[in-house]
Write an enzyme that holds these catalytic residues in place. Structure first.
Site, PDB file in Angstrom:
ATOM      1  N   ARG A  57       0.824  -1.211   0.000  1.00 43.70           N
ATOM      2  CA  ARG A  57       0.000   0.000   0.000  1.00 43.70           C
ATOM      3  C   ARG A  57       0.859   1.262   0.000  1.00 43.70           C
ATOM      4  O   ARG A  57       0.429   2.311  -0.455  1.00 43.70           O
ATOM      5  CB  ARG A  57      -0.927  -0.007   1.232  1.00 43.70           C
ATOM      6  CG  ARG A  57      -2.040   1.043   1.152  1.00 43.70           C
ATOM      7  CD  ARG A  57      -2.929   1.039   2.391  1.00 43.70           C
ATOM      8  NE  ARG A  57      -2.188   1.412   3.559  1.00 43.70           N
ATOM      9  CZ  ARG A  57      -2.203   0.753   4.723  1.00 43.70           C
ATOM     10  NH1 ARG A  57      -2.953  -0.315   4.872  1.00 43.70           N
ATOM     11  NH2 ARG A  57      -1.487   1.165   5.734  1.00 43.70           N
ATOM     12  N   TYR A 110     -13.710  21.904 -10.079  1.00 48.77           N
ATOM     13  CA  TYR A 110     -14.222  20.558 -10.405  1.00 48.77           C
ATOM     14  C   TYR A 110     -15.353  20.216  -9.419  1.00 48.77           C
ATOM     15  O   TYR A 110     -15.153  20.296  -8.199  1.00 48.77           O
ATOM     16  CB  TYR A 110     -13.036  19.595 -10.263  1.00 48.77           C
ATOM     17  CG  TYR A 110     -13.307  18.158 -10.579  1.00 48.77           C
ATOM     18  CD1 TYR A 110     -13.734  17.775 -11.838  1.00 48.77           C
ATOM     19  CD2 TYR A 110     -13.098  17.172  -9.625  1.00 48.77           C
ATOM     20  CE1 TYR A 110     -13.956  16.433 -12.136  1.00 48.77           C
ATOM     21  CE2 TYR A 110     -13.305  15.831  -9.911  1.00 48.77           C
ATOM     22  CZ  TYR A 110     -13.738  15.478 -11.174  1.00 48.77           C
ATOM     23  OH  TYR A 110     -13.956  14.157 -11.457  1.00 48.77           O
ATOM     24  N   ASP A 182      -5.478  22.348  -8.591  1.00 47.97           N
ATOM     25  CA  ASP A 182      -5.761  21.265  -9.526  1.00 47.97           C
ATOM     26  C   ASP A 182      -5.200  21.696 -10.880  1.00 47.97           C
ATOM     27  O   ASP A 182      -5.692  22.636 -11.498  1.00 47.97           O
ATOM     28  CB  ASP A 182      -7.273  21.027  -9.594  1.00 47.97           C
ATOM     29  CG  ASP A 182      -7.622  19.817 -10.460  1.00 47.97           C
ATOM     30  OD1 ASP A 182      -6.938  19.597 -11.475  1.00 47.97           O
ATOM     31  OD2 ASP A 182      -8.605  19.119 -10.137  1.00 47.97           O
ATOM     32  N   LYS A 207      -6.244  11.390 -16.782  1.00 48.50           N
ATOM     33  CA  LYS A 207      -6.474  12.111 -18.022  1.00 48.50           C
ATOM     34  C   LYS A 207      -5.254  11.980 -18.957  1.00 48.50           C
ATOM     35  O   LYS A 207      -5.131  10.990 -19.642  1.00 48.50           O
ATOM     36  CB  LYS A 207      -6.812  13.567 -17.706  1.00 48.50           C
ATOM     37  CG  LYS A 207      -7.926  13.726 -16.628  1.00 48.50           C
ATOM     38  CD  LYS A 207      -9.287  13.349 -17.151  1.00 48.50           C
ATOM     39  CE  LYS A 207     -10.390  13.261 -16.097  1.00 48.50           C
ATOM     40  NZ  LYS A 207     -10.531  14.362 -15.164  1.00 48.50           N
TER      41      LYS A 207
HETATM   42  C1  PLP Z   1     -11.297  14.260 -13.901  1.00 50.01           C
HETATM   43  C2  PLP Z   1     -10.857  15.350 -13.026  1.00 50.01           C
HETATM   44  C3  PLP Z   1     -10.526  15.105 -11.698  1.00 50.01           C
HETATM   45  C4  PLP Z   1     -10.733  13.775 -11.016  1.00 50.01           C
HETATM   46  O1  PLP Z   1      -9.990  12.742 -11.567  1.00 50.01           O
HETATM   47  P1  PLP Z   1     -10.424  11.214 -11.350  1.00 50.01           P
HETATM   48  O2  PLP Z   1      -9.186  10.476 -11.667  1.00 50.01           O
HETATM   49  O3  PLP Z   1     -11.557  10.989 -12.286  1.00 50.01           O
HETATM   50  O4  PLP Z   1     -10.840  11.071  -9.916  1.00 50.01           O
HETATM   51  C5  PLP Z   1     -10.045  16.144 -10.946  1.00 50.01           C
HETATM   52  N1  PLP Z   1      -9.916  17.370 -11.452  1.00 50.01           N
HETATM   53  C6  PLP Z   1     -10.250  17.657 -12.714  1.00 50.01           C
HETATM   54  C7  PLP Z   1     -10.088  19.051 -13.219  1.00 50.01           C
HETATM   55  C8  PLP Z   1     -10.741  16.663 -13.539  1.00 50.01           C
HETATM   56  O5  PLP Z   1     -11.114  16.960 -14.786  1.00 50.01           O
END
Ligand code: PLP
Length: 389
Positions: A57, A110, A182, A207
């Site tokens: 982990r 988000y 973010d 992403k």
């Molecule tokens: C998709 C996304 C997230 C979350 O990512 P996950 O891997 O789906 O939890 C966070 N911030 C932004 C801007 C996103 O587009």
């Protein structure tokens, strides 16, 4: 040799063939137990658990390789990989708050971040205020003596306004508030958060790092100052990045430069074409002059990714459905950052600002297809939109 540039580092960072019989990529270490020869050896490893492998982990050489590459791309000191982008956001925000504290979240953040605030932090006595991301001088009016963290996102989810990160981060730092950003839209490829006063940078590596829509992965990057508290937060919550997914994240990074550059040119071509269509009221793309914060984007970012939005002309909801259902090359679905094009009708919650409108919002992710094919497909979709109006 001089300091290698970004695209060179994307190819080589985290690569240690000398540790793996010369094999170029790190093996996928699937692990729970890590065993030791002696009690003393285990005690020694545990005493410095962040730099040793002591339990599955807590990471493996596979996740470490990914973390090393992400830390360098973001421009921070250390990264911890977790299971999703949302887990990264939660780990970062929870690191800095206790009952009775206050946090700030940009109004165009988000939406699961808002959900975390309203449905989780609130239960533990942490209050959230939402600030207008475009009002960098007014943000300090939201600061309270118990404000501990501020969440930034640039550009904002779905509406793509680009805040002045340096100004907002600077105001927060002056007030002793930790700055969490973010940075998913830029992937860390087009924006360097630590150059603008950010303390903790979050990535939904799901992403563009993974880049092929086949894994969930998150990353939290810090400077030495916050490493202990942020890593402890992620670990106490039990977060972990699965080894196969960490492998896919690092593998994706090897081709990130060519993908990002192609996403950028394809998206600009499609967005410019959409801007010329009568069915489209406004294109929401940071590289467009009419995008709020375009000047910030131009000054602070080195490019744009494949994700942008449009405000359609006012139309019945059936017209948006007709547009989307007609498209053949665009998948309908959440997430983005993979090689393929996507479309999503969006609804946004705004409590401190006004959402663009009045027409319906649609988000596009432009993939690596030939943009002329995408434009032909969109032409048919927009014809169906008009027919349903
Ligand atoms: C998709 C996304 C997230 C979350 O990512 P996950 O891997 O789906 O939890 C966070 N911030 C932004 C801007 C996103 O587009």
């Amino acid at each position: 040799m001089s300091e290698p540039k970004q695209n060179t580092r994307l190819v080589h960072d985290g690569s240690h063939p000398e540790d793996n019989y010369g094999v170029v990529n790190p093996p996928v270490f699937r692990a729970s137990t890590v065993s030791f020869q002696t009690v003393a050896a285990q005690a020694e490893a545990r005493a410095d658990a962040d730099n040793n492998f002591v339990y599955g982990r807590r990471g493996t050489p596979t996740s470490s390789a990914f973390e090393e590459a992400v830390a360098n791309l973001e421009g921070g000191d250390k990264t911890i990989a977790v299971g999703s982008g949302l887990a990264a956001i939660a780990s970062a925000m929870l690191a800095f708050v206790s009952a009775g504290d206050h946090v700030l979240v940009c109004d165009n953040g988000y939406s699961p971040t808002r959900n975390l605030s309203e449905n989780f932090l609130k239960r533990f006595g942490v209050e959230t205020s939402y600030y207008d991301p475009m009002d960098s001088t007014g943000v300090k009016n939201h600061f309270r003596p118990n404000s501990k963290a501020i969440y930034l996102e640039a550009p904002g989810s779905h509406t793509f306004e680009v805040m002045d990160v340096g100004a907002i981060a600077g105001a927060a730092r002056d007030a002793g508030i930790k700055v969490v950003m973010d940075n998913t839209w830029s992937a860390g490829y087009f924006f360097k958060p630590f150059d603008f006063g950010v303390d903790v940078a979050v990535q939904a590596a799901t992403k563009y790092h993974v880049g092929h829509s086949d894994a969930m992965l998150g990353a939290v990057t810090v400077t030495k100052e916050d490493q202990e508290v942020v890593f402890a937060s992620a670990r106490q919550l039990g977060h972990h990045a699965a080894p196969d997914d960490a492998y896919l994240g690092l593998r994706g990074m090897r081709t990130m430069s060519v993908r990002m550059d192609r996403h950028e040119t394809n998206a600009l071509k499609v967005a410019e074409w959409l801007a010329g269509r009568a069915e489209v009221d406004q294109v929401l793309h940071p590289a467009f002059k009419n995008c709020p914060g375009h000047e910030n984007w131009k000054r602070d970012f080195s490019g744009s990714c494949g994700l942008f939005g449009v405000v359609m002309k006012e139309a019945p909801v059936e017209a948006v459905h007709a547009l989307i259902d007609t498209l053949e090359l665009f998948g309908l679905g959440g997430s983005w950052g993979g090689y393929e094009s996507l479309v999503l009708p969006t609804n946004v919650t705004r409590t401190a600002t006004t959402a663009p409108g009045p027409g319906p919002l649609v988000r596009f992710h432009i993939g690596l297809e030939d943009p002329d094919d995408l434009i032909e497909d969109l032409g048919a979709g927009l014809d169906a939109f008009s027919a349903a109006c």
